[in-house]
Write an enzyme that holds these catalytic residues in place. Structure first.
Site, PDB file in Angstrom:
ATOM      1  N   ASP A 111      37.378  47.059  46.334  1.00  0.00           N
ATOM      2  CA  ASP A 111      38.684  46.572  46.771  1.00  0.00           C
ATOM      3  C   ASP A 111      38.817  46.569  48.288  1.00  0.00           C
ATOM      4  O   ASP A 111      39.439  45.669  48.854  1.00  0.00           O
ATOM      5  CB  ASP A 111      39.791  47.431  46.158  1.00  0.00           C
ATOM      6  CG  ASP A 111      41.180  46.924  46.498  1.00  0.00           C
ATOM      7  OD1 ASP A 111      41.428  45.705  46.329  1.00  0.00           O
ATOM      8  OD2 ASP A 111      42.022  47.728  46.930  1.00  0.00           O
ATOM      9  N   ARG A 169      52.688  28.957  36.605  1.00  0.00           N
ATOM     10  CA  ARG A 169      52.718  28.652  35.181  1.00  0.00           C
ATOM     11  C   ARG A 169      54.137  28.511  34.629  1.00  0.00           C
ATOM     12  O   ARG A 169      54.362  27.848  33.619  1.00  0.00           O
ATOM     13  CB  ARG A 169      51.983  29.753  34.403  1.00  0.00           C
ATOM     14  CG  ARG A 169      50.494  29.831  34.711  1.00  0.00           C
ATOM     15  CD  ARG A 169      49.825  30.901  33.855  1.00  0.00           C
ATOM     16  NE  ARG A 169      48.400  31.023  34.147  1.00  0.00           N
ATOM     17  CZ  ARG A 169      47.583  31.847  33.507  1.00  0.00           C
ATOM     18  NH1 ARG A 169      48.051  32.634  32.546  1.00  0.00           N
ATOM     19  NH2 ARG A 169      46.306  31.905  33.831  1.00  0.00           N
ATOM     20  N   ASP A 227      49.327  24.715  34.534  1.00  0.00           N
ATOM     21  CA  ASP A 227      48.409  25.643  33.892  1.00  0.00           C
ATOM     22  C   ASP A 227      47.002  25.132  34.154  1.00  0.00           C
ATOM     23  O   ASP A 227      46.740  23.930  34.046  1.00  0.00           O
ATOM     24  CB  ASP A 227      48.687  25.725  32.388  1.00  0.00           C
ATOM     25  CG  ASP A 227      47.844  26.798  31.722  1.00  0.00           C
ATOM     26  OD1 ASP A 227      46.643  26.555  31.493  1.00  0.00           O
ATOM     27  OD2 ASP A 227      48.378  27.884  31.448  1.00  0.00           O
ATOM     28  N   HIS A 237      37.371  44.096  53.669  1.00  0.00           N
ATOM     29  CA  HIS A 237      38.043  44.469  54.914  1.00  0.00           C
ATOM     30  C   HIS A 237      37.166  45.330  55.824  1.00  0.00           C
ATOM     31  O   HIS A 237      36.995  45.043  57.013  1.00  0.00           O
ATOM     32  CB  HIS A 237      39.335  45.244  54.618  1.00  0.00           C
ATOM     33  CG  HIS A 237      40.288  44.514  53.733  1.00  0.00           C
ATOM     34  ND1 HIS A 237      40.421  43.147  53.747  1.00  0.00           N
ATOM     35  CD2 HIS A 237      41.174  44.961  52.800  1.00  0.00           C
ATOM     36  CE1 HIS A 237      41.344  42.786  52.862  1.00  0.00           C
ATOM     37  NE2 HIS A 237      41.802  43.868  52.281  1.00  0.00           N
TER      38      HIS A 237
END
Length: 487
Positions: A232, A46, A89, A237
């Site tokens: 998470d 950005r 953007d 994982h």
């Protein structure tokens, strides 16, 4: 689709992942002559910036994150010459049109797009690319985790991307799959005749998977709170590691066959509910303590307010199929642990009858254990029982280890960044080490059952002092079954 992409388009190029992993990986691939001379890297963020200013930022990152003996000024200059920077953007059509001009028809020779951005930008970025005419049969798109926050939102993300790309063009990244030691699980299982006949409920008592982190939030406040350890780390994982450990032998080493077997495992995970989460799961949140001899603050102190987000989770999982019926898989991950380590322990059952007496004349007849350390060291250790040297008439047994240090065995080989493998496979169009849509949805289906169970049981995180392996209830979780965590 072209075999090798000629252009690599990176969104989120000014972010931490790009600085630490992606540009050092591109540098290493270039240094090893694995990128063509006319390769183009288009970096996008950005921030308004000129090409030269961004190139200097890349060189600064390389000096910071590459090992000292890896940085070479000539290679860095060659990489800089391949880089163009274009501010974009996600909602600005004019900037996407300018991006298409920078790429200037090269997309026909293969374009690999890498989204290192928040998931909320995946769909608008893909739509901007489509509007600018940058998507065709030679375009591939890679997406960093997380793919949603639950099954419903993951379907929304996948539907939006799937409306513009065929499934074979979509590469969902789980960087653990790029680690040599994770890939080596396939070689260990299917390249050695000694293990596969024992790799089942007949010989294996239980399996442990531990991923410990010593860090706290480390600048991830806006992402981590409300996500937590389950979403998470476990959803991606750890479930990927579990699926590789538990999968059936694929018919061949190709993307479809390997991922077909992984998704069968994920679909066989026994769901949890409001009752089973009480005995099969532990939530924790770290409080002040000491890690590595340093005093650290608690999660709420780092965050600035109280939170119900877990920073630790331990689970007892079951895979309901013929191979693994009755074998518990214990999963454990958390922040502010005593050590940074990723490890798998395969605990075999004891011998059915000891001919050496009750205690083997020594310290006891212990069951064999296979330990696979993924990080920080990389090794495979098999513990076996051996006769202790001596002239005693009674045989005295002692536990000894057969160690294979992968670092020492391949001492002449450079330890690679996981992203090197993943970027190279993306450019080549090989999806074997990427996650298929049905895998993501099977993972979320199981994770959602745990989250729903926590909510039904009103299960809050228990406290644990930083520098410990989670709450005491995590110890009880496994010791109720007569086992112990391998620390």
């Amino acid at each position: 689709m072209t075999e090798q992409s000629a252009t690599f388009l990176l969104f989120g190029a000014t972010g931490d992942l790009a600085r630490r992993m992606i540009f050092p990986s591109l540098y290493n691939l270039l240094s090893d002559r694995l990128l063509p001379d006319d390769f183009l890297i288009v970096a996008s963020g950005r921030t308004e910036m000129e090409d030269d200013a961004f190139r200097e930022q890349v060189c600064t990152s390389l000096r910071e994150f590459l090992p000292g003996d890896r940085y070479d000024a000539r290679t860095a200059e060659k990489l800089k010459a391949m880089i163009a920077y274009q501010p974009v953007d996600a909602g600005n059509a004019a900037q996407f049109a300018a991006l298409a001009e920078r790429i200037d028809g090269r997309a026909e020779r293969g374009l690999s797009v890498y989204l290192s951005t928040p998931p909320s930008l995946f769909a608008p970025t893909a739509q901007g690319l489509a509007a600018a005419g940058l998507i065709d049969g030679n375009t591939r798109i890679a997406m960093e985790k997380p793919i949603g926050k639950d099954l419903a939102s993951s379907k929304e993300v996948n539907d939006a991307i799937g409306a513009l790309f065929a499934e074979e063009q979509i590469f969902r990244v789980d960087h653990y799959l790029g680690k040599e030691t994770v890939q080596n699980l396939l070689a260990l299982r299917f390249g050695n005749v000694m293990f596969e006949p024992l790799w089942n409920a007949t010989a294996i008592d239980h399996v442990q998977i531990t991923v410990g982190e010593t860090v706290g939030l480390e600048g991830r406040v806006s992402y981590y709170d409300g996500v937590g350890a389950l979403r998470d780390m476990v959803q991606n994982h750890m479930l990927q590691i579990l699926s590789i450990i538990a999968m059936e032998p694929p018919a061949r080493m190709d993307p479809t066959a390997v991922r077909d077997e992984k998704v069968k495992v994920l679909r066989s995970l026994r769901p949890m509910n409001g009752e089973t989460v009480k005995t099969h799961s532990v939530r924790g949140q770290y409080t002040p303590g000491a890690v590595g001899g340093q005093i650290v603050t608690g999660y709420a102190d780092e965050l600035g307010h109280a939170s119900g987000t877990e920073t630790f989770v331990a689970l007892k999982a079951h895979i309901d199929n013929w191979r693994w019926q009755g074998v518990p898989f214990y999963l454990r991950t958390g922040k502010r642990m005593p050590a940074r380590q990723s490890e798998i322990q395969i605990q075999f059952k004891p011998v059915r009858h000891s001919i050496f007496g009750r205690n083997g004349g020594g310290s006891g007849l212990e069951p064999n254990t296979l330990i696979i350390r993924l990080q920080p060291e990389e090794y495979i250790r098999l513990t076996i029982m051996s006769k202790r040297p001596g002239l005693e008439r009674q045989v005295h047994l002692e536990e000894v280890s057969l160690d294979v240090s992968l670092t020492a065995a391949f001492a002449g080989q450079r330890r690679r960044i996981a992203y090197e493998r993943l970027i190279l496979d993306l450019l080549a169009g090989d999806p074997t080490l990427f996650v298929r849509r049905d895998e993501v949805e099977a993972q979320w289906t199981w994770i959602d059952s745990i989250i729903d169970g926590w909510q039904e049981a009103n299960m809050k995180p228990a406290s644990y002092a930083s520098g410990n392996w989670g709450p005491s209830s995590a110890i009880a979780l496994i010791e109720r079954d007569g086992a112990s965590w391998h620390d």
